[in-house]
Design an enzyme around this catalytic site. Structure first.
Site, PDB file in Angstrom:
ATOM      1  N   LYS A   1       3.536   9.664   3.698  1.00 28.60           N
ATOM      2  CA  LYS A   1       3.473  10.689   2.653  1.00 28.60           C
ATOM      3  C   LYS A   1       4.304  11.911   3.064  1.00 28.60           C
ATOM      4  CE  LYS A   1       0.079   9.055  -0.137  1.00 28.60           C
ATOM      5  NZ  LYS A   1      -0.009   7.752   0.562  1.00 28.60           N
TER       6      LYS A   1
ATOM      7  N   SER B   1       0.809  -1.215   0.000  1.00 24.27           N
ATOM      8  CA  SER B   1       0.000   0.000   0.000  1.00 24.27           C
ATOM      9  C   SER B   1       0.849   1.274   0.000  1.00 24.27           C
ATOM     10  CB  SER B   1      -0.917  -0.003   1.219  1.00 24.27           C
ATOM     11  OG  SER B   1      -0.136   0.002   2.387  1.00 24.27           O
TER      12      SER B   1
END
Lengths: 241, 241
Positions: free
Chosen positions: B196, B157
């Site tokens: 992120k 992911s």
DNA sequence: ATTATATTAGAACAAGTTTTCAATGTCAAT
DNA sequence: ATTGACATTGAAAACTTGTTCTAATATAAT
């Protein structure tokens, strides 16, 4: 029967043990029995001998029978290990730790459009830009460390290998690869460097598979694929802002 | 007159000096004169005495007159100072090297669908699965090492952060982040963990930018974004086949 | 009190160890 | 060849040191 069994050590034994350590520290050799007796104000050598035997029984000291000044302290009251043992232990620790921290030469950059720089065999990296320190535990077992070198990735051409600009790849010099190895190759036809998973299809072709499975493999004749090294570790550092 | 003046030390003297050190190391006390003589194949004790006097004159050893086994080595041929000094030196080396190799607790896994496990503050990782050894030089300057922890990435992911299954990420515990930091966040609305780049848009929203620039950012209200740590290092190991 | 064990002393002995001494060999320079 | 500093030997002497033995005294449990 059954008189008080020596719980721990008697006062005198303790004092002797301390004396043994301090005497050794001060003189560089152990004291004689008479010197010990003198220190604890005991005239008879046999009594000192008696105490020394106790200390030996209890595992605090070691004696070399019939040899002058041959008492060796094995451990002290506070569990400290004096001198020789401590020294040995420190030495092995140094060796162990030093062994576990490996300096790998950072010999250049790797990018799509130019060949992979290679370190001179054996001649260990005099001209390396710098070195990358890596714990042995992060590397495959017992690699010859002289076969390892590091490259800094330039550009975003390796993104399909999940490797980005600025990453550091650590490689093991190799001309051939096994199926499944992540390798650094030079593609003669494409005039391009790339990092891919290597699969030798038995038909004379080599399939180079990106790490990112959604991307298509590259298939080239065996002779157009020059393996330069196997990737053993990728490092990506982030600066904190 | 003026016969050959002893330039340096004779072979035998050197051998004796080495023997003194090794004997002391091995036994914990110095050898007797006869033992020395035995080692250099010399029968007469007086000759050994003769050599010992030379060594003493030259300042290599010290003798306690009339005392058995009372020879102390002051310095060796290579200028090394044995014993206590060597011990001290070894100790500092240990400490220095050990300082450069940091053990970071590997406290769990990180995947899209479950929250980020967090180490207890201060209470240093008793329950860590294992540790990751990392050279200090790979980490940002002077991080408090107690704030660091490692997670193994599970699943694919995080591919848009260029991080794959099996990678090890090393994080610094943090609840807030600066713009540009690579962070591990828990998205409450999405019920999802992700890695992120963090950008706080001043309008109450946070933009989370994938490392792979071709992908779209995620934009969420500030309160739906829980920062858990800043990524300081990513490691990817390859097994060699 | 008695008994068994732990502690202490003293001395004598044996073994370990260093010093000393007289004699001799070696070697380069006179 | 002679000299003289250096090297070597062997043995005896002197001293240091560890071990052993006997005996005395203390201490705790019976």
């Amino acid at each position: 029967m059954m008189a008080r069994k020596s719980e721990g050590l008697g006062e005198r034994s303790k004092k002797i043990l301390e004396f043994l350590v301090s005497y050794q520290e001060k003189h560089g050799y152990p004291p004689s029995i008479r010197e010990i007796g003198n220190h604890i104000h005991v005239e008879s050598t046999s009594l000192v001998d008696y105490y020394l035997n106790q200390l030996q029984e209890a595992g605090y000291i070691e004696r070399g029978g019939r040899i002058s000044r041959s008492i060796r302290v094995l451990r002290t009251l506070d569990g400290q290990t004096p001198f020789k043992q401590a020294f040995e232990s420190a030495k092995t620790t140094v060796e162990r730790v030093a062994h576990e921290l490996i300096s790998i030469p950072l010999i250049g950059r790797i990018g799509a459009s130019y060949p992979i720089p290679m370190p001179e065999s054996d001649v260990p990296y005099f001209d390396s830009l710098s070195t990358v320190e890596v714990a042995q535990s992060l590397l495959p077992n017992k690699e010859k460390i002289t076969d390892l070198f590091a490259l800094e990735v330039e550009g975003e051409s390796m993104i399909d290998a999940m490797i980005n600009d600025g990453d550091i790849v650590i490689l093991k010099r190799a001309e051939v690869a096994q199926n499944g190895d992540m390798v650094a190759v030079w593609l003669t036809r494409d005039n391009e460097t790339t990092l891919k998973y290597y699969y030798n299809e038995r038909n004379g072709y080599v399939r180079l598979q990106p790490a990112n499975r959604t991307m298509q493999p590259i298939i080239r004749p065996e002779k157009e694929v020059q393996v330069r090294g196997k990737v053993v570790l990728v490092l990506r550092q982030f600066k904190s802002h």
